[in-house]
Design a protein around this motif. Structure first.
Motif, mmCIF file in Angstrom:
data_model
loop_
_atom_site.group_PDB
_atom_site.id
_atom_site.type_symbol
_atom_site.label_atom_id
_atom_site.label_comp_id
_atom_site.label_asym_id
_atom_site.label_seq_id
_atom_site.Cartn_x
_atom_site.Cartn_y
_atom_site.Cartn_z
ATOM 1 N N PRO A 86 43.068 22.231 -9.316
ATOM 2 C CA PRO A 86 43.243 23.679 -9.182
ATOM 3 C C PRO A 86 44.648 24.043 -8.715
ATOM 4 C CG PRO A 86 42.008 22.813 -7.326
ATOM 5 C CD PRO A 86 42.237 21.663 -8.248
ATOM 6 N N GLU A 87 45.061 25.268 -9.012
ATOM 7 C CA GLU A 87 46.343 25.781 -8.515
ATOM 8 C C GLU A 87 46.361 25.661 -6.999
ATOM 9 O OE1 GLU A 87 48.716 29.311 -10.826
ATOM 10 O OE2 GLU A 87 46.849 29.787 -9.865
ATOM 11 N N GLY A 88 47.530 25.358 -6.436
ATOM 12 C CA GLY A 88 47.609 25.222 -4.984
ATOM 13 C C GLY A 88 47.546 23.757 -4.562
ATOM 14 N N THR A 89 47.203 22.866 -5.501
ATOM 15 C CA THR A 89 47.208 21.431 -5.184
ATOM 16 C C THR A 89 48.639 21.003 -4.844
ATOM 17 O OG1 THR A 89 45.438 21.128 -6.800
ATOM 18 C CG2 THR A 89 46.634 19.150 -6.137
ATOM 19 N N ILE A 109 47.194 21.537 -14.263
ATOM 20 C CA ILE A 109 46.853 22.367 -13.105
ATOM 21 C C ILE A 109 46.287 23.670 -13.678
ATOM 22 C CG2 ILE A 109 47.761 23.508 -11.033
ATOM 23 C CD1 ILE A 109 48.049 20.479 -10.872
ATOM 24 N N VAL A 110 45.106 24.062 -13.212
ATOM 25 C CA VAL A 110 44.371 25.144 -13.856
ATOM 26 C C VAL A 110 44.071 26.255 -12.844
ATOM 27 C CG1 VAL A 110 42.245 25.645 -15.137
ATOM 28 C CG2 VAL A 110 43.359 23.451 -15.428
ATOM 29 N N THR A 111 44.180 27.515 -13.300
ATOM 30 C CA THR A 111 43.916 28.649 -12.394
ATOM 31 C C THR A 111 42.406 28.823 -12.211
ATOM 32 O OG1 THR A 111 43.667 30.306 -14.133
ATOM 33 C CG2 THR A 111 45.920 29.862 -13.388
ATOM 34 N N GLY A 112 42.036 29.727 -11.287
ATOM 35 C CA GLY A 112 40.625 30.013 -11.025
ATOM 36 C C GLY A 112 39.909 30.489 -12.284
ATOM 37 N N GLU A 113 40.647 31.129 -13.201
ATOM 38 C CA GLU A 113 40.010 31.639 -14.438
ATOM 39 C C GLU A 113 40.046 30.604 -15.559
ATOM 40 O OE1 GLU A 113 42.939 33.860 -13.397
ATOM 41 O OE2 GLU A 113 41.465 34.203 -11.816
ATOM 42 N N GLY A 114 40.483 29.402 -15.248
ATOM 43 C CA GLY A 114 40.488 28.362 -16.273
ATOM 44 C C GLY A 114 41.724 28.381 -17.163
ATOM 45 N N ARG A 115 42.741 29.140 -16.746
ATOM 46 C CA ARG A 115 43.968 29.166 -17.547
ATOM 47 C C ARG A 115 44.895 28.028 -17.110
ATOM 48 N NH1 ARG A 115 45.234 33.302 -20.558
ATOM 49 N NH2 ARG A 115 43.699 34.943 -20.710
ATOM 50 N N LEU A 116 45.691 27.553 -18.082
ATOM 51 C CA LEU A 116 46.649 26.492 -17.766
ATOM 52 C C LEU A 116 47.790 27.076 -16.944
ATOM 53 C CD1 LEU A 116 47.611 23.583 -18.168
ATOM 54 C CD2 LEU A 116 48.669 24.290 -20.313
ATOM 55 N N SER A 117 48.123 26.410 -15.848
ATOM 56 C CA SER A 117 49.234 26.885 -15.018
ATOM 57 C C SER A 117 50.468 25.997 -15.236
ATOM 58 C CB SER A 117 48.786 26.863 -13.556
ATOM 59 O OG SER A 117 49.860 26.954 -12.706
ATOM 60 N N SER A 118 50.257 24.683 -15.153
ATOM 61 C CA SER A 118 51.383 23.745 -15.343
ATOM 62 C C SER A 118 50.824 22.339 -15.503
ATOM 63 C CB SER A 118 52.310 23.801 -14.122
ATOM 64 O OG SER A 118 51.586 23.500 -12.950
#
Ligand code: RVP
Length: 500
Positions: free
Chosen positions: A177-180, A199-208
């Motif tokens: 999750p984001e914030g790791t 790394i995935v956001t709370g909504e399941g979107r790709l962050s990085s």
């Protein structure tokens, strides 16, 4: 009657350093290349310093956000090019500032309804073997799966298969999750033997992504240049026309330092721009100015409030200003005179205004010479344009890989304004060329080699820091005949490339 300088002006290749005494402590690993980027008062710390004396040129073909991240990682600063729309340049600044070391936004993405052929094309174009499958094919879409080269076998497939048929789907992926933290991400990578961790956001979107190789790289860069919030330091170029809109946008985006970018800086346009910055921001916004090539030009810009002064007219590898307009000066002579003017100004006012030698660095030792002659850091265009991280295409020319490189005064660079601002100002004449430079690989490897040469030469001169080099250096002009003697001579060299 016109003034005639009594001596011709010289460039770097006409000088050599004479070794000085070095004691046993004088070894490359003890050398510090830390150097001030902006002006400071006697006895105070510079508000902004660099860990290596290199900045990348304010050029379309050199300094974008990718270059800025790669160079800040080594301890230097890029000046993002200003010959682009304001919003676009500010967005580049934001991308550098958002970049978290080790967390890489995904640039190879695809939709599930695309085909293996599309994957192969993407891989060929961008060179990445990990491709994110997202609902909308962007780097921030909902993550549906991943494709790596382990997911397909080109020899057994037609190319028309849909990505959704052979991707590793979301339910089989390890994500975080984001914030790791980077450390935790790295532990996950090791525990699960991954090459890349999405790394995935709370909504399941790709962050990085966190890549195994990047984590190792991060650990290897003790010199990286960070701001107080641990973000990479980044600079940006500005002009003397649209500064009232451009500078606020860049400052708001988080640029740490600006530079007025002009081939000739001894002008009222520059003093007006500097006065405007001081009037609006006081000393809070850092801005360099230039270019100048003599004492008068330096004093003018220092008195007008420049945070550093950039030196050099016509010495750039792609620059034909001297041929086109007949102005300029040998780069070594210009640096020597301006550095003296800087010292004189420091004596008088207690204010140290760093000097940047801009353009004309051809061989690595030219950097050491420029520093010995008194500059605080060097700006390089051609040098950085050859690396993977420069914004231009890598192309195959006559069997060798090349990168494209063009001057800001070339028709190619200037066209952005005519097209993007809708103007129809005619290009009256060009001051730069469009060309190729031999591709040289990753920035990290090249900068490491270059700086190891600089450190080694500094030790030959008995210097463990740049100020010490400037105090101790002994320089000699060499005759044309001894320049020939300086390269390999009277032998037939087998491979030109491995001998530099
Ligand atoms: P070089 O490192 O020798 O390639 O020189 C880069 C410098 O050349 C730039 O920082 C800039 O000062 C100058 N330049 C950029 N464009 C042009 C031009 O088109 N004439 N010159």
């Amino acid at each position: 009657m016109a003034y005639y300088y009594p001596e011709p002006s010289h460039t770097f290749s006409e000088y050599l350093l004479i070794p000085g005494y070095s004691d046993a402590e004088c070894i490359p690993s003890n050398v510090s290349l830390r150097t001030p980027l902006v002006k400071y008062r006697r006895g105070e710390e510079p508000p902004l310093s660099m860990n290596i004396p290199l900045v990348s040129a304010v050029m379309q073909s050199v300094s974008d956000d990718r270059m800025a991240i790669a160079l800040a990682r080594e301890g230097g600063v890029s000046f993002l090019y200003g010959s682009q729309p304001i919003g676009q340049q500010a967005e580049m600044v934001r991308r550098v500032k958002r970049y978290k070391a080790g967390f890489v936004p995904s640039d190879s993405n695809i939709r599930p309804d695309q085909t293996l052929r599309d994957i192969l094309n993407l891989k060929e174009r961008l060179g990445h073997s990990t491709i994110a499958v997202t609902d909308d094919g962007t780097g921030t879409g909902k993550l549906l799966g991943l494709v790596t080269s382990r997911d397909y076998r080109v020899s057994r497939m037609s190319g028309e298969e849909r990505v959704s048929e052979f991707m590793t789907p979301m339910e089989k992926l390890i994500t975080a999750p984001e914030g790791t933290s980077l450390k935790d991400a790295n532990d996950i990578i090791w525990d699960h033997k991954l090459n890349a961790l999405p790394i995935v956001t709370g909504e399941g979107r790709l962050s990085s992504f966190v890549f195994r190789k990047d984590y190792d790289q991060h650990k290897e860069n003790p010199n990286e240049l960070l701001d107080s919030q641990k973000r990479y330091v980044v600079g940006a170029g500005v002009g003397t026309r649209d500064y009232e809109e451009r500078i606020p946008a860049l400052v708001e985006a988080g640029a740490d330092v600006l530079c007025i970018d002009s081939s000739e800086g001894f002008t009222q346009w520059q003093s007006r721009t500097l006065a405007w910055v001081r009037g609006r921001y006081g000393d809070e916004v850092k801005i360099g100015a230039g270019n100048v090539v003599d004492r008068d030009g330096f004093r003018f810009l220092a008195e007008a409030g420049a945070d550093f002064v950039k030196v050099g007219i016509g010495g750039g590898s792609i620059c034909i200003t001297r041929e086109t307009k007949g102005i300029g000066r040998g780069q070594a002579t210009a640096v020597i005179e301006v550095a003296r003017a800087r010292d004189e100004y420091f004596e008088e006012t207690g204010i140290y205004v760093p000097v940047c030698s801009d353009g004309g660095i051809v061989l690595d030792y030219h950097i050491t010479l420029a520093l010995a002659m008194g500059c605080d850091f060097c700006m390089l265009g051609r040098y950085f344009s050859r690396f993977d991280e420069s914004p231009t295409d890598k192309v195959l020319v006559g069997g060798s890989y090349m990168k494209e490189y063009w001057g800001e005064g070339s028709a190619r660079a200037r066209n952005w304004q005519r097209y993007d601002l809708g103007g129809d100002r005619k290009l009256s004449f060009v001051e730069g060329v469009d060309c190729y430079v031999p591709y040289a690989g990753p920035l990290h490897d090249n900068v490491t080699t270059t700086l190891s040469k600089v450190r080694s030469t500094m030790c030959n001169c008995g210097a463990l820091s740049i100020p010490e080099l400037q105090r101790k250096a002994k320089l000699t002009l060499v005759s044309a005949t001894s320049i020939v003697e300086g390269g390999a001579h009277d032998v037939i060299v087998k491979d030109q490339n491995t001998n530099r």
